[in-house]
Design a protein around this motif. Structure first.
Motif, PDB file in Angstrom:
ATOM      1  N   LYS A 139     -15.634  66.335  21.818  1.00 58.13           N
ATOM      2  CA  LYS A 139     -15.850  66.196  23.257  1.00 58.13           C
ATOM      3  C   LYS A 139     -14.975  65.043  23.759  1.00 58.13           C
ATOM      4  CE  LYS A 139     -20.112  63.534  22.498  1.00 58.13           C
ATOM      5  NZ  LYS A 139     -21.552  63.521  22.668  1.00 58.13           N
ATOM      6  N   PRO A 140     -14.620  65.040  25.058  1.00 57.61           N
ATOM      7  CA  PRO A 140     -13.714  64.013  25.569  1.00 57.61           C
ATOM      8  C   PRO A 140     -14.229  62.595  25.299  1.00 57.61           C
ATOM      9  CG  PRO A 140     -13.981  65.758  27.193  1.00 57.61           C
ATOM     10  CD  PRO A 140     -14.978  66.030  26.101  1.00 57.61           C
ATOM     11  N   TYR A 141     -13.322  61.730  24.846  1.00 57.31           N
ATOM     12  CA  TYR A 141     -13.687  60.335  24.604  1.00 57.31           C
ATOM     13  C   TYR A 141     -13.914  59.664  25.957  1.00 57.31           C
ATOM     14  CZ  TYR A 141     -13.712  55.675  22.578  1.00 57.31           C
ATOM     15  OH  TYR A 141     -14.088  54.414  22.195  1.00 57.31           O
ATOM     16  N   PRO A 142     -15.043  58.938  26.135  1.00 61.54           N
ATOM     17  CA  PRO A 142     -15.436  58.508  27.477  1.00 61.54           C
ATOM     18  C   PRO A 142     -14.893  57.170  27.953  1.00 61.54           C
ATOM     19  CG  PRO A 142     -17.214  58.061  25.949  1.00 61.54           C
ATOM     20  CD  PRO A 142     -16.119  58.734  25.156  1.00 61.54           C
ATOM     21  N   LYS A 143     -14.171  56.446  27.109  1.00 60.80           N
ATOM     22  CA  LYS A 143     -13.742  55.090  27.478  1.00 60.80           C
ATOM     23  C   LYS A 143     -12.237  54.920  27.299  1.00 60.80           C
ATOM     24  CE  LYS A 143     -17.911  53.505  28.399  1.00 60.80           C
ATOM     25  NZ  LYS A 143     -18.304  52.967  29.722  1.00 60.80           N
ATOM     26  N   SER A 144     -11.738  53.751  27.721  1.00 66.83           N
ATOM     27  CA  SER A 144     -10.296  53.501  27.718  1.00 66.83           C
ATOM     28  C   SER A 144      -9.797  52.811  26.464  1.00 66.83           C
ATOM     29  CB  SER A 144      -9.917  52.665  28.947  1.00 66.83           C
ATOM     30  OG  SER A 144     -10.139  53.410  30.134  1.00 66.83           O
ATOM     31  N   ILE A 145     -10.709  52.188  25.689  1.00 66.65           N
ATOM     32  CA  ILE A 145     -10.360  51.613  24.397  1.00 66.65           C
ATOM     33  C   ILE A 145     -11.441  51.994  23.394  1.00 66.65           C
ATOM     34  CG2 ILE A 145      -9.162  49.642  25.455  1.00 66.65           C
ATOM     35  CD1 ILE A 145     -11.580  47.885  24.637  1.00 66.65           C
ATOM     36  N   CYS A 146     -11.159  51.789  22.113  1.00 67.99           N
ATOM     37  CA  CYS A 146     -12.181  51.913  21.079  1.00 67.99           C
ATOM     38  C   CYS A 146     -12.605  50.502  20.667  1.00 67.99           C
ATOM     39  CB  CYS A 146     -11.654  52.662  19.862  1.00 67.99           C
ATOM     40  SG  CYS A 146     -11.204  54.372  20.169  1.00 67.99           S
ATOM     41  N   ALA A 147     -13.908  50.332  20.440  1.00 69.93           N
ATOM     42  CA  ALA A 147     -14.447  49.032  20.039  1.00 69.93           C
ATOM     43  C   ALA A 147     -15.431  49.258  18.891  1.00 69.93           C
ATOM     44  CB  ALA A 147     -15.145  48.350  21.219  1.00 69.93           C
ATOM     45  N   SER A 148     -15.047  48.840  17.696  1.00 74.74           N
ATOM     46  CA  SER A 148     -15.838  49.115  16.486  1.00 74.74           C
ATOM     47  C   SER A 148     -16.333  47.804  15.897  1.00 74.74           C
ATOM     48  CB  SER A 148     -14.986  49.881  15.472  1.00 74.74           C
ATOM     49  OG  SER A 148     -14.465  51.060  16.069  1.00 74.74           O
ATOM     50  N   ILE A 149     -17.658  47.651  15.822  1.00 73.20           N
ATOM     51  CA  ILE A 149     -18.290  46.384  15.459  1.00 73.20           C
ATOM     52  C   ILE A 149     -18.889  46.452  14.049  1.00 73.20           C
ATOM     53  CG2 ILE A 149     -20.078  44.717  16.125  1.00 73.20           C
ATOM     54  CD1 ILE A 149     -19.935  45.988  18.972  1.00 73.20           C
ATOM     55  N   ASN A 150     -18.598  45.423  13.262  1.00 72.81           N
ATOM     56  CA  ASN A 150     -19.230  45.210  11.950  1.00 72.81           C
ATOM     57  C   ASN A 150     -19.055  46.395  11.006  1.00 72.81           C
ATOM     58  OD1 ASN A 150     -19.971  42.652  12.808  1.00 72.81           O
ATOM     59  ND2 ASN A 150     -22.015  43.272  13.463  1.00 72.81           N
ATOM     60  N   HIS A 151     -20.101  47.235  10.806  1.00 73.12           N
ATOM     61  CA  HIS A 151     -19.990  48.342   9.849  1.00 73.12           C
ATOM     62  C   HIS A 151     -19.403  49.602  10.493  1.00 73.12           C
ATOM     63  CE1 HIS A 151     -23.695  49.437  11.881  1.00 73.12           C
ATOM     64  NE2 HIS A 151     -23.711  50.601  11.254  1.00 73.12           N
ATOM     65  N   GLN A 152     -19.046  49.513  11.781  1.00 70.70           N
ATOM     66  CA  GLN A 152     -18.347  50.638  12.408  1.00 70.70           C
ATOM     67  C   GLN A 152     -16.892  50.611  11.957  1.00 70.70           C
ATOM     68  OE1 GLN A 152     -19.120  50.021  16.589  1.00 70.70           O
ATOM     69  NE2 GLN A 152     -21.161  50.907  16.468  1.00 70.70           N
ATOM     70  N   VAL A 153     -16.414  51.745  11.451  1.00 71.61           N
ATOM     71  CA  VAL A 153     -15.084  51.826  10.862  1.00 71.61           C
ATOM     72  C   VAL A 153     -14.024  52.040  11.941  1.00 71.61           C
ATOM     73  CG1 VAL A 153     -13.644  53.148   9.262  1.00 71.61           C
ATOM     74  CG2 VAL A 153     -16.042  52.701   8.707  1.00 71.61           C
ATOM     75  N   CYS A 154     -14.280  52.975  12.842  1.00 71.25           N
ATOM     76  CA  CYS A 154     -13.308  53.293  13.895  1.00 71.25           C
ATOM     77  C   CYS A 154     -13.986  54.124  14.979  1.00 71.25           C
ATOM     78  CB  CYS A 154     -12.095  54.040  13.341  1.00 71.25           C
ATOM     79  SG  CYS A 154     -12.478  55.637  12.579  1.00 71.25           S
ATOM     80  N   HIS A 155     -13.301  54.232  16.109  1.00 71.23           N
ATOM     81  CA  HIS A 155     -13.690  55.103  17.231  1.00 71.23           C
ATOM     82  C   HIS A 155     -15.035  54.732  17.857  1.00 71.23           C
ATOM     83  CE1 HIS A 155     -10.994  58.293  15.100  1.00 71.23           C
ATOM     84  NE2 HIS A 155     -10.287  57.320  15.656  1.00 71.23           N
ATOM     85  N   GLY A 156     -15.457  53.464  17.683  1.00 76.48           N
ATOM     86  CA  GLY A 156     -16.668  53.010  18.345  1.00 76.48           C
ATOM     87  C   GLY A 156     -16.519  53.081  19.857  1.00 76.48           C
ATOM     88  N   ILE A 157     -17.542  53.569  20.535  1.00 77.32           N
ATOM     89  CA  ILE A 157     -17.503  53.722  21.992  1.00 77.32           C
ATOM     90  C   ILE A 157     -18.057  52.455  22.640  1.00 77.32           C
ATOM     91  CG2 ILE A 157     -18.340  55.071  23.958  1.00 77.32           C
ATOM     92  CD1 ILE A 157     -18.602  57.475  22.059  1.00 77.32           C
ATOM     93  N   PRO A 158     -17.289  51.802  23.521  1.00 74.64           N
ATOM     94  CA  PRO A 158     -17.799  50.611  24.195  1.00 74.64           C
ATOM     95  C   PRO A 158     -19.139  50.875  24.887  1.00 74.64           C
ATOM     96  CG  PRO A 158     -15.447  50.816  24.577  1.00 74.64           C
ATOM     97  CD  PRO A 158     -15.877  52.080  23.875  1.00 74.64           C
ATOM     98  N   ASN A 159     -20.054  49.879  24.794  1.00 69.38           N
ATOM     99  CA  ASN A 159     -21.394  50.043  25.373  1.00 69.38           C
ATOM    100  C   ASN A 159     -21.907  48.703  25.894  1.00 69.38           C
ATOM    101  OD1 ASN A 159     -22.357  48.569  23.135  1.00 69.38           O
ATOM    102  ND2 ASN A 159     -22.721  50.435  21.956  1.00 69.38           N
ATOM    103  N   ASP A 160     -23.174  48.663  26.250  1.00 65.61           N
ATOM    104  CA  ASP A 160     -23.735  47.475  26.889  1.00 65.61           C
ATOM    105  C   ASP A 160     -24.414  46.517  25.909  1.00 65.61           C
ATOM    106  OD1 ASP A 160     -25.959  48.958  26.229  1.00 65.61           O
ATOM    107  OD2 ASP A 160     -26.740  49.113  28.281  1.00 65.61           O
ATOM    108  N   ARG A 161     -24.149  46.675  24.622  1.00 63.28           N
ATOM    109  CA  ARG A 161     -24.718  45.755  23.628  1.00 63.28           C
ATOM    110  C   ARG A 161     -23.895  44.463  23.614  1.00 63.28           C
ATOM    111  NH1 ARG A 161     -22.886  43.935  18.889  1.00 63.28           N
ATOM    112  NH2 ARG A 161     -24.165  43.731  17.013  1.00 63.28           N
ATOM    113  N   PRO A 162     -24.520  43.310  23.867  1.00 66.04           N
ATOM    114  CA  PRO A 162     -23.769  42.049  23.856  1.00 66.04           C
ATOM    115  C   PRO A 162     -23.299  41.710  22.436  1.00 66.04           C
ATOM    116  CG  PRO A 162     -25.884  41.799  24.990  1.00 66.04           C
ATOM    117  CD  PRO A 162     -25.931  43.106  24.269  1.00 66.04           C
TER     118      PRO A 162
END
Length: 270
Positions: A68-91
């Motif tokens: 499905k279409p990727y919803p954001k303009s960058i990928c942001a992958s935190i800690n154990h996320q390897v790639c393609h993390g979707i930016p969200n409202d988690r500080p």
């Protein structure tokens, strides 16, 4: 699908796209701190790309076959996320590590790069993983020259990372890039020297190893995009876009504040 070789004029256009990509990553660096959300980082990047650079964020609405279409303009992958993390409202929290992956389209040409950022005071283990992954990317880049083979790049990355006690994700790889986001060839981050495609001047591709502190196995999350380590160990990634030149390589995703190559790149016999 055949590899598309870039002309000197094409490569000049890709230098521009690559520099713009690097400048977005430069800008984001000062905003990566505790309390900031990746959604805020995404908006900063989107606004800079669209309004200042007069360019296009390639990930936004990107929809390869079966996704499905990727919803954001960058990928942001935190800690154990390897790639393609979707930016969200988690500080972001003190000690997090985050990979920000930016791809800019300027005048039809793509620039693609990612960097690791440590939020606040990171642990020694987290900082070491980020540094070793950076060095692993450069071990691969250093193998790029006419007559070398793609397997030489993968072998250099794999042997270095594994010698440091880490594992290499195998399900994702670098890729050719140009007028299309993803072109041939595929650039594996593991393999045997002297195998796969021969490197020829004018080939442009990314080198973007994903290195896990634990085991290499991964899984996809329910959002259809985010990839995580199965054992929840930390994961890091760095990425540059490179072109094969007549004498070696040129990194296209550079700016005034791009992290410099590690010392071994300029060392004799590197």
């Amino acid at each position: 699908m055949a590899i598309t070789f870039k002309t000197p004029a094409d490569i000049e256009m890709m230098r521009v796209a690559g520099r713009l990509t690097a400048e977005v990553l430069d800008m984001l660096a000062e905003h990566v701190k505790p309390g900031v959300t990746t959604e805020q980082l995404d908006k900063l990047a989107h606004d800079m790309i669209v309004h200042e650079q007069k360019a296009i964020p390639a990930p936004l609405n990107y929809a390869p076959n079966g996704y499905k279409p990727y919803p954001k303009s960058i990928c942001a992958s935190i800690n154990h996320q390897v790639c393609h993390g979707i930016p969200n409202d988690r500080p972001l929290k003190n000690g997090d590590i985050v990979n920000l992956d930016v791809t800019v389209i300027k005048d039809g040409w793509h620039g693609d790069s990612s960097r690791m950022y440590v939020v606040g005071e990171g642990s020694i283990a987290a900082k070491r993983l980020c540094q070793i992954t950076f060095d692993a990317m450069w071990k691969g880049i250093a193998k790029v020259r006419p007559g070398a083979r793609l397997g030489d790049i993968g072998h250099a990355i794999q042997t270095f990372a594994e010698s440091q006690g880490y594992s290499i994700v195998r399900e994702f790889c670098g890729h050719g890039i140009g007028r299309k986001f993803h072109e041939e060839p595929q650039v594996l981050h593991y393999g045997r020297p002297g195998t796969l495609e021969e490197l020829v001047p004018g080939m442009v591709f990314t080198i973007e190893p994903m290195v896990n502190a634990g085991r290499r196995e991964i899984k996809e999350m329910g959002d259809g995009w985010t990839i995580v380590t199965k054992d929840r160990s930390l994961s890091a990634q760095w990425e540059h876009t490179v072109v094969v030149t007549e004498t070696g390589y040129e990194v296209l995703t550079v700016s005034d504040r791009t992290p410099p190559p590690p010392a071994f790149i300029t060392a004799p016999g590197a």
